[in-house]
Design a protein around this motif. Structure first.
Motif, PDB file in Angstrom:
ATOM      1  N   SER A   1       7.592  38.544 -18.443  1.00 51.12           N
ATOM      2  CA  SER A   1       8.153  39.846 -18.812  1.00 51.12           C
ATOM      3  C   SER A   1       8.244  40.735 -17.582  1.00 51.12           C
ATOM      4  O   SER A   1       7.747  40.393 -16.496  1.00 51.12           O
ATOM      5  CB  SER A   1       7.263  40.513 -19.861  1.00 51.12           C
ATOM      6  N   GLU A   2       8.870  41.903 -17.751  1.00 49.47           N
ATOM      7  CA  GLU A   2       8.970  42.842 -16.627  1.00 49.47           C
ATOM      8  C   GLU A   2       7.590  43.298 -16.181  1.00 49.47           C
ATOM      9  O   GLU A   2       7.332  43.425 -14.979  1.00 49.47           O
ATOM     10  CB  GLU A   2       9.819  44.049 -17.033  1.00 49.47           C
ATOM     11  N   ASN A   3       6.693  43.521 -17.137  1.00 47.75           N
ATOM     12  CA  ASN A   3       5.327  43.911 -16.790  1.00 47.75           C
ATOM     13  C   ASN A   3       4.613  42.790 -16.045  1.00 47.75           C
ATOM     14  O   ASN A   3       3.889  43.034 -15.067  1.00 47.75           O
ATOM     15  CB  ASN A   3       4.546  44.279 -18.056  1.00 47.75           C
ATOM     16  N   GLY A   4       4.838  41.557 -16.495  1.00 44.31           N
ATOM     17  CA  GLY A   4       4.265  40.412 -15.797  1.00 44.31           C
ATOM     18  C   GLY A   4       4.811  40.287 -14.388  1.00 44.31           C
ATOM     19  O   GLY A   4       4.085  39.930 -13.447  1.00 44.31           O
TER      20      GLY A   4
ATOM     21  N   SER B   1       6.629  32.491  -7.112  1.00 37.78           N
ATOM     22  CA  SER B   1       7.433  31.516  -7.856  1.00 37.78           C
ATOM     23  C   SER B   1       7.794  32.001  -9.255  1.00 37.78           C
ATOM     24  O   SER B   1       8.416  31.267 -10.028  1.00 37.78           O
ATOM     25  CB  SER B   1       6.676  30.186  -7.969  1.00 37.78           C
ATOM     26  N   LEU B   2       7.411  33.227  -9.591  1.00 36.18           N
ATOM     27  CA  LEU B   2       7.680  33.763 -10.927  1.00 36.18           C
ATOM     28  C   LEU B   2       8.833  34.761 -10.891  1.00 36.18           C
ATOM     29  O   LEU B   2       9.004  35.486  -9.920  1.00 36.18           O
ATOM     30  CB  LEU B   2       6.425  34.455 -11.480  1.00 36.18           C
ATOM     31  N   ASP B   3       9.614  34.790 -11.944  1.00 37.40           N
ATOM     32  CA  ASP B   3      10.653  35.807 -12.096  1.00 37.40           C
ATOM     33  C   ASP B   3      10.831  36.100 -13.579  1.00 37.40           C
ATOM     34  O   ASP B   3      10.083  35.576 -14.422  1.00 37.40           O
ATOM     35  CB  ASP B   3      11.970  35.372 -11.445  1.00 37.40           C
ATOM     36  N   ASP B   4      11.791  36.959 -13.920  1.00 38.46           N
ATOM     37  CA  ASP B   4      11.943  37.380 -15.307  1.00 38.46           C
ATOM     38  C   ASP B   4      12.581  36.312 -16.196  1.00 38.46           C
ATOM     39  O   ASP B   4      12.884  36.585 -17.359  1.00 38.46           O
ATOM     40  CB  ASP B   4      12.731  38.685 -15.401  1.00 38.46           C
ATOM     41  N   GLU B   5      12.765  35.127 -15.659  1.00 36.59           N
ATOM     42  CA  GLU B   5      13.185  34.010 -16.504  1.00 36.59           C
ATOM     43  C   GLU B   5      11.996  33.481 -17.306  1.00 36.59           C
ATOM     44  O   GLU B   5      12.166  32.932 -18.397  1.00 36.59           O
ATOM     45  CB  GLU B   5      13.777  32.881 -15.641  1.00 36.59           C
ATOM     46  N   VAL B   6      10.774  33.646 -16.754  1.00 35.12           N
ATOM     47  CA  VAL B   6       9.588  33.073 -17.402  1.00 35.12           C
ATOM     48  C   VAL B   6       8.513  34.118 -17.717  1.00 35.12           C
ATOM     49  O   VAL B   6       7.579  33.821 -18.467  1.00 35.12           O
ATOM     50  CB  VAL B   6       8.975  31.961 -16.516  1.00 35.12           C
TER      51      VAL B   6
ATOM     52  N   LYS C   1       7.030  46.275  -7.307  1.00 35.76           N
ATOM     53  CA  LYS C   1       7.409  46.074  -8.694  1.00 35.76           C
ATOM     54  C   LYS C   1       8.612  45.140  -8.791  1.00 35.76           C
ATOM     55  O   LYS C   1       9.395  45.031  -7.844  1.00 35.76           O
ATOM     56  CB  LYS C   1       7.739  47.406  -9.365  1.00 35.76           C
ATOM     57  N   TRP C   2       8.719  44.490  -9.939  1.00 36.14           N
ATOM     58  CA  TRP C   2       9.859  43.600 -10.172  1.00 36.14           C
ATOM     59  C   TRP C   2      11.092  44.422 -10.517  1.00 36.14           C
ATOM     60  O   TRP C   2      11.043  45.369 -11.299  1.00 36.14           O
ATOM     61  CB  TRP C   2       9.565  42.622 -11.298  1.00 36.14           C
ATOM     62  N   ASP C   3      12.218  44.070  -9.923  1.00 41.75           N
ATOM     63  CA  ASP C   3      13.452  44.796 -10.188  1.00 41.75           C
ATOM     64  C   ASP C   3      14.624  43.827 -10.116  1.00 41.75           C
ATOM     65  O   ASP C   3      14.660  42.948  -9.253  1.00 41.75           O
ATOM     66  CB  ASP C   3      13.643  45.918  -9.161  1.00 41.75           C
TER      67      ASP C   3
END
Length: 276
Positions: free
Chosen positions: A110-113, A103-108, A188-190
């Motif tokens: 950081s990229e590391n998070g 449920s998390l993305d880079d709206e809430v 990883k988040w991208d």
């Protein structure tokens, strides 16, 4: 442009090249093409729904664990094998917790998070599945070894540890694959741009998600291992189908696991198609 034999500019190109003039005519017209307002985010509503569902699953599982512990001396709890009931609850807690990083993305964050959240998803989901279904088949296998004992008139004792070997093997197998995955090609988040295929290549939108270069090389063995656990649990429930429900809830276990099998066979292809 027509007199020169060129195609007319599309609306997106007019907004990109003549933004000031377009805004003078209609301030709202070009806003839909602004990069900052067209990222695809999960959104507050869906995120809140995800957290709520996760909380319900986790709190319900903890509640059932406490109820089982407090009533552990009652006959019906004893014959239901509390140790395996606790392990099943641990599995459902882990699977329910998977919804949180999803449920998390880079709206809430950081990229590391986002990288940390993505990396935790396969661990939570795979180990949760492994705990739940390996506990189910170990629980049912224990009953089968007692009731299908060839020496029916001889008293036997089957300890929990005697039937936990397959569960340990499955757990170790999952941990090995997950550890190699995390070390070699972690999730990883991208965030990727969505390209407008027009006369000019213009980046106007983007979408984010968890990616791994070698995703299927590691996801495939995990799926095989975990679906194998599900099939083995169904097989043990089938063997125990004639045993009294007082000792083995094989009918309900088989029904629940069949639904999970159906969800897996339908859900996995749908996820692949949706990702493409």
């Amino acid at each position: 442009r027509s007199s020169l034999g060129l195609d007319l500019l599309s609306e997106v190109d007019l907004c990109r090249i003549h933004r000031d003039l377009m805004d003078e005519r209609d301030p709202n017209l070009c806003r839909k093409y602004d990069p900052l307002s067209n990222h695809f985010y999960i959104g507050t509503g869906l995120r809140a729904m995800g957290f709520t569902v996760s909380a319900i699953i986790i709190l319900s599982s903890i509640g059932f664990m406490l109820w089982t512990f407090l009533d552990r001396d009652k006959y019906i709890i004893k014959v239901s094998q509390p140790i395996f009931l606790h392990i099943i609850c641990v599995g459902t807690i882990l699977m329910g917790a998977t919804i949180i990083p999803k449920s998390l993305d880079d709206e809430v964050v950081s990229e590391n998070g986002g990288d940390i959240a993505c990396g935790s998803i396969p661990w939570l989901l795979s180990l949760g599945w492994c705990f739940s279904f390996s506990a189910l088949f170990s629980k049912t296998k224990r009953i089968n070894e007692i009731f299908h004992n060839p020496n029916r008139f001889k008293r036997i004792k089957v300890d929990a540890k005697d039937v936990m070997k397959p569960m340990i093997i499955l757990l170790v197998s999952n941990i090995i694959v997950l550890s190699i995955w995390t070390a070699m090609s972690p999730m990883k988040w991208d965030r990727d741009p969505i390209i407008w295929e027009d006369e000019f290549v213009t980046v106007d939108r983007s979408r984010g998600g968890c990616v791994s270069e070698d995703f299927w090389y590691f996801a495939t063995p995990l799926i095989v291992i975990d679906i194998g656990a599900l099939l083995y649990a169904i097989q043990q429930a089938y063997v125990a189908r004639k045993i009294s429900t007082e000792f083995a809830e094989s009918e309900w276990i088989a029904l629940a696991m069949s639904f999970n099998m159906l969800v897996a066979f339908v859900g996995i292809p749908v996820m692949i198609i949706a990702d493409d």
